[in-house]
Design an enzyme around this catalytic site. Sequence first.
Site, PDB file in Angstrom:
ATOM      1  N   ALA D  49       0.862  -1.183   0.000  1.00 50.83           N
ATOM      2  CA  ALA D  49       0.000   0.000   0.000  1.00 50.83           C
ATOM      3  C   ALA D  49       0.898   1.232   0.000  1.00 50.83           C
ATOM      4  O   ALA D  49       1.909   1.278   0.714  1.00 50.83           O
ATOM      5  CB  ALA D  49      -0.904   0.000   1.229  1.00 50.83           C
ATOM      6  N   GLU D  50       0.528   2.235  -0.804  1.00 53.64           N
ATOM      7  CA  GLU D  50       1.375   3.407  -1.006  1.00 53.64           C
ATOM      8  C   GLU D  50       1.743   4.117   0.284  1.00 53.64           C
ATOM      9  O   GLU D  50       2.753   4.809   0.360  1.00 53.64           O
ATOM     10  CB  GLU D  50       0.693   4.452  -1.899  1.00 53.64           C
ATOM     11  CG  GLU D  50       0.317   3.998  -3.274  1.00 53.64           C
ATOM     12  CD  GLU D  50      -1.104   3.493  -3.315  1.00 53.64           C
ATOM     13  OE1 GLU D  50      -1.349   2.400  -2.758  1.00 53.64           O
ATOM     14  OE2 GLU D  50      -1.956   4.177  -3.895  1.00 53.64           O
ATOM     15  N   ASN D  51       0.869   4.005   1.288  1.00 52.30           N
ATOM     16  CA  ASN D  51       1.160   4.687   2.544  1.00 52.30           C
ATOM     17  C   ASN D  51       2.182   3.936   3.394  1.00 52.30           C
ATOM     18  O   ASN D  51       2.268   4.156   4.598  1.00 52.30           O
ATOM     19  CB  ASN D  51      -0.132   4.937   3.339  1.00 52.30           C
ATOM     20  CG  ASN D  51      -0.921   3.676   3.625  1.00 52.30           C
ATOM     21  OD1 ASN D  51      -0.998   2.797   2.772  1.00 52.30           O
ATOM     22  ND2 ASN D  51      -1.492   3.581   4.806  1.00 52.30           N
TER      23      ASN D  51
END
Lengths: 219, 219, 217, 217
Positions: D49-51
């Site tokens: 996930a990008e976060n």
Amino acid sequence: MIDKFVHCMADAMADIADGSTVLLGGFGDVGIPTALLDGLIEQGARDLTIVVVAGGRDGSAIERLLSLGRVRKLICSFVRPASLAGRLLQRGDLEVEVVPQGTMAERMRAAGAGITGFYTPTGADTLLAEGRETREIGGKLCLLEYPLPGDVALIEAWSADRWGNLTYRDSARNFNPVMAMAAQLSIAMTRNVVPLGELTPETIVTPGIFVDRVLHVPL
Amino acid sequence: MIDKFVHCMADAMADIADGSTVLLGGFGDVGIPTALLDGLIEQGARDLTIVVVAGGRDGSAIERLLSLGRVRKLICSFVRPASLAGRLLQRGDLEVEVVPQGTMAERMRAAGAGITGFYTPTGADTLLAEGRETREIGGKLCLLEYPLPGDVALIEAWSADRWGNLTYRDSARNFNPVMAMAAQLSIAMTRNVVPLGELTPETIVTPGIFVDRVLHVPL
Amino acid sequence: MEVSPLDRNGMAAWCARDIPEGWLVNLGIGIPTLVADFVPPEHEVIFHAENGVIGVGPAPAPDAVNPFLINASTTHVTLRTGGSYMHHADSFAIARGGHLDLCVLGAFEVAENGDIANWARSADEPVKQVGGAMDLAIGAQRLWVVMEHTTKEGEARIRQRCTYPLTAKGVVKRVYTNLAVLDVAPHGFVVRDMVRGMTLEALQARTEAKLHTEFSR
Amino acid sequence: MEVSPLDRNGMAAWCARDIPEGWLVNLGIGIPTLVADFVPPEHEVIFHAENGVIGVGPAPAPDAVNPFLINASTTHVTLRTGGSYMHHADSFAIARGGHLDLCVLGAFEVAENGDIANWARSADEPVKQVGGAMDLAIGAQRLWVVMEHTTKEGEARIRQRCTYPLTAKGVVKRVYTNLAVLDVAPHGFVVRDMVRGMTLEALQARTEAKLHTEFSR
């Protein structure tokens, strides 16, 4: 099941081709994957480009690789005149690209991060900038630098699990994490093997997604 | 003795000037330094440029700052049409610079790392590249991006010591570490205070050298 | 009165006493590395080593060497309480990104325009030793140099212009030598301090650049 | 025979079964996020996930929500054993640097040249939602799109050329719709699979781009 452990040096070194660019972790005598370097010597690949912080002292791990004539080019931040690399260079038997140490690290990070070029003031006002593209940004002369990817990275870790998650000990971290992300094939040796889940998620330094093979080489 | 702890919000917010660029950590509702944002509202600085992942939903921490008319410009990766930021933008009452999320993070890292510009393929083939400098590198069209520094960063941490060393919890890390290194004045709130030396050296994510002030805000 | 040039430790001590508590400081190889020995431990100065150590402490006892912990000179050190580690790219982000309050380097030559030469003795020298000096020189908030005032042969190293290949342009703020402390001001070198027995005339005789005594003219 | 278009879960499941064990996969917002629900846990696929989450696991039990752990859609998730965290710049280094074996995104339109449009419906739309899609689209080893075959009004989304502003050029490798699976080959879309009851003629009628049945011509 993902399992990146290999169980012998031959498997660790499989398919390293002649002409490869090999990123070699370590600084001083710390964090150098010496066993893997010995494995590379045994494996036989030649015509190599080695990226490493320095050309090494006589007696250092890299000297043997150089002495066997397996290195075509060295990319490093310095070469001691009184070393095999220095002597080979002065005889014209070794191509050497000298790169400022921070630029070298950043070029590998760029390779791993998909950054296709960057500007840095480092070296822009020096001989190293001769004939190269510069640009003034914010009143500072800056040099355009390109990524430095590897075909292979040789990494020394402290602990590893089967996903290839790695931690490092003290200052043995140095170039290892950026090299792991900059190479097509990242091969780590680890001093300790731990079950998946034993490394605290917040403390994993190199996630296994940057690592292809792990060999257990106890201390 | 180095002691970066401040003991009240007024001290944490001291000297934030009108017109400042404020980097605001967090993603979704996680890792947002909400107490510091409230402190900034109280402190009164206006004409701010806020750098944050998104314009925020209605009811979000940033909405109040926007509703008070204190924000001149928003630099973010997206704005929801159905949000105050979206409505302000459509009315022409808010300047918005939309930046791809990875480019936004990388521009802040560049600011913190002294990289004065970089090339990325991200967005190079899109509307966002219109009128801007591009270059083909390795067969890919790339866009030239510049650093995104802050005057101030507002950071949420999990644990901190008096040197300002920080750790983060789970996915609350997000933008906080790059923002801490990209701002002139980095102000962290921490959920936990620990004695110097209690954080394991290998596990410190943001070293205190990137942090100027720490305020203890218990969970 | 007889002149008493400082030895390496004396030069390092002279530099050390000017470092305020709380600064983040990188010490180059050679005499600069000795500077840390003259900062008392209760005076919290954070030393950064390029190989990813923040909070370098003194040398370990001989029976307590940690083989995994070295500084940028590759000598064994300890980690101060509060110290931490990072990888090489992050470590040089500190240097390049302006986070060092101070970097102390050795040099071959320093010029009155702040230029420094410390990596090669001629442009066609085949073996070059760049290391991290160029990154440190352009990135630190202030660069101080510690070096002998002249070469062993008595040639000036404090010059109007450097004769050796440059490491960086216009970055040196202060020079500590075995004879004097010089600030680099917009109009050139300003004498800030001299060793016991030294006179301005005698110092000027060993210096190619013009020495000033006023910080502005 | 009657056509049975897939629902959102059906499309996600169709995509999920094509993901080999060991891949590192980023799932975009919307239907792509559902894909993870159809990968059995013993089949080790690592979701990014990008976060900054590597190894995103399934949704937590309602009484075991960790408020500090969300995915890029900002919904609460768990971390798989072996997972880890990184900051946003490192997380996007994974995306941009080619480390994702696969990214699955939603889209407004996909074209036969591999172009994708998924962030704005017109060039002069005032409110734009870029997010991380551009970084993911250019960086992943392969980009698959999961979306309805046509708009609610029946307009084609599988096109010769995109009509909406592009997210990236020439990057889509495969499209899963509620009606078919299409590969993007050098000569255009190739039908890889169709839902039960669907015919090539009926599918072509709902598709602006020409559909092929051979992977090379």
